[in-house]
Design a protein around this motif. Structure first.
Motif, PDB file in Angstrom:
ATOM      1  N   TYR A  41       7.973 -13.330  -2.448  1.00  0.00           N
ATOM      2  CA  TYR A  41       8.143 -11.731  -2.299  1.00  0.00           C
ATOM      3  C   TYR A  41       9.603 -11.803  -1.977  1.00  0.00           C
ATOM      4  N   PHE A 315      10.438  -2.247   3.294  1.00  0.00           N
ATOM      5  CA  PHE A 315       9.188  -2.965   3.577  1.00  0.00           C
ATOM      6  C   PHE A 315       8.139  -2.072   4.071  1.00  0.00           C
ATOM      7  N   LEU A 316       8.152  -0.976   4.454  1.00  0.00           N
ATOM      8  CA  LEU A 316       7.246  -0.290   4.715  1.00  0.00           C
ATOM      9  C   LEU A 316       6.486   0.365   3.384  1.00  0.00           C
ATOM     10  N   SER A 318       6.927  -1.151   0.588  1.00  0.00           N
ATOM     11  CA  SER A 318       6.053  -2.195   0.047  1.00  0.00           C
ATOM     12  C   SER A 318       4.592  -2.209   0.631  1.00  0.00           C
ATOM     13  N   ILE A 319       4.344  -2.200   1.842  1.00  0.00           N
ATOM     14  CA  ILE A 319       3.130  -2.528   2.647  1.00  0.00           C
ATOM     15  C   ILE A 319       2.232  -1.257   1.994  1.00  0.00           C
ATOM     16  N   ILE A 320       2.743   0.011   1.910  1.00  0.00           N
ATOM     17  CA  ILE A 320       1.977   0.993   1.411  1.00  0.00           C
ATOM     18  C   ILE A 320       1.454   0.952   0.104  1.00  0.00           C
ATOM     19  N   TYR A 322       1.308  -2.133  -1.558  1.00  0.00           N
ATOM     20  CA  TYR A 322       0.250  -3.207  -1.566  1.00  0.00           C
ATOM     21  C   TYR A 322      -1.178  -2.703  -0.980  1.00  0.00           C
ATOM     22  N   LEU A 323      -1.265  -1.635   0.031  1.00  0.00           N
ATOM     23  CA  LEU A 323      -2.718  -1.342   0.523  1.00  0.00           C
ATOM     24  C   LEU A 323      -3.136  -0.261  -0.337  1.00  0.00           C
TER      25      LEU A 323
END
Length: 336
Positions: A41, A315-316, A318-320, A322-323
């Motif tokens: 990543y 990063f936030l 990217s996490i959102i 991905y979810l």
């Protein structure tokens, strides 16, 4: 036949250990896969991450020149004539007028409201090192025990009370205006302009000066008496008690008491002179510090904070993302 259960138990233990090692191996594999995915990543987004760090550093460096850093002046003061409560009240008054932007209040001091933008004032007692004070408590008690049956006990108590009493206070002025130290001096002058304490101070100074003059007259009289005593002693033709002489009027003179009284008068004069040196204003200025830049924590610096904020936002995001993708896959699988 008797050995068969033992063999079965041994075989069962070997199977359990084998399963345990397999579970540990799978755990390490998953951990390795996790780090591998993180590495991939970071490798995939290396250019974006580097760009964000450079951009954030450039923004923080630019803001350093656009925004002004706060300066601070610390003033160590000592309230005189029981003016401690007044000192804290007047500091609160200044703080309230700064927040209210009271133009008439500052105009009397020759200060404009625009000059007070970003100005802060606070006060706190100058505390002593409590750990060292705790270590010396036993020493203080031992000292008091040694002098408990003597006349020196009051002096010892007074000295120790003064050592452990917070007499000094620190007034801190924080500002952006380059003339902030000048404004701080004007505010200190305002604090010392209280008419009640100024009149009280004038009376106290007058009394101290008069007390010094009276003590000096008494010392001169004692010297005259002692000189007369010396002359009578040299011409004496009578037998006297130790430390005493009979003058022409047959009155006894306690020379030791006179010398002790003279010593007390001299000490009182010294104390009064020290008071006159210190009591120049209701709030004595012990030290008016030099302006210095307000120190900030490492993460409080813009050049560090802004890149961290940008990376956190990336990063936030990217996490959102991905979810959101996993939620879409889960929804599709449920429809099927």
């Amino acid at each position: 036949m008797a050995d068969q259960p033992v063999n079965q138990n041994t075989s069962s233990d070997e199977i359990d250990l084998g399963q345990l090692f397999q579970m540990i191996g799978r755990g390490f594999n998953k951990l390795g896969n996790f780090f591998l995915q993180v590495f991939l990543y970071l490798k995939k987004n290396a250019i974006i991450l580097a760009a964000l760090v450079v951009l954030g550093g450039a923004i923080g460096y630019g803001l350093k020149f656009i925004t002004s850093e706060k300066m601070q002046v610390d003033v160590i003061v000592r309230p005189n004539l029981e003016s401690k409560d007044y000192l804290y009240d007047v500091i609160s008054e200044i703080e309230s007028n700064i927040k209210a932007k009271n133009e008439s209040f500052f105009k009397e001091m020759g200060i404009s409201v625009e000059d007070m933008v970003g100005f802060e004032v606070s006060i706190e007692p100058v505390k002593k090192d409590t750990e060292k004070a705790a270590e010396k408590q036993l020493e203080y008690l031992e000292i008091l025990q040694k002098f408990q049956n003597t006349d020196l006990i009051s002096d010892v108590l007074r000295e120790e009370l003064l050592k452990n009493t917070e007499l000094n206070h620190r007034i801190s002025f924080k500002y952006i205006n380059p003339e902030g130290d000048v404004i701080a001096k004007k505010l200190i002058d305002y604090i010392n302009s209280n008419s009640y304490f100024k009149e009280l101070l004038a009376v106290h100074i007058e009394n101290s000066i008069e007390g010094i003059k009276q003590n000096e007259v008494l010392i001169a009289q004692i010297d005259t008496i002692i000189q007369s005593y010396s002359k009578n002693l040299s011409n004496a033709d009578k037998t006297y008690e130790t430390g005493k002489v009979v003058l022409q009027n047959e009155e006894k003179l306690n020379v030791a008491g006179l010398l002790s009284f003279k010593s007390n008068l001299i000490e009182d004069i010294e104390n009064r002179k020290m008071e006159l040196k210190e009591l120049t204003s209701p709030i004595g200025i012990i030290n008016f510090g030099k302006p210095h830049q307000v120190s900030k924590a490492f993460f409080g610096k813009k050049i560090i904070m802004i890149p961290i904020v940008l990376l956190g936002m990336f990063f936030l995001f990217s996490i959102i993302r991905y979810l959101n993708r996993k939620a879409s896959e889960f929804e599709v699988s449920n429809k099927i």
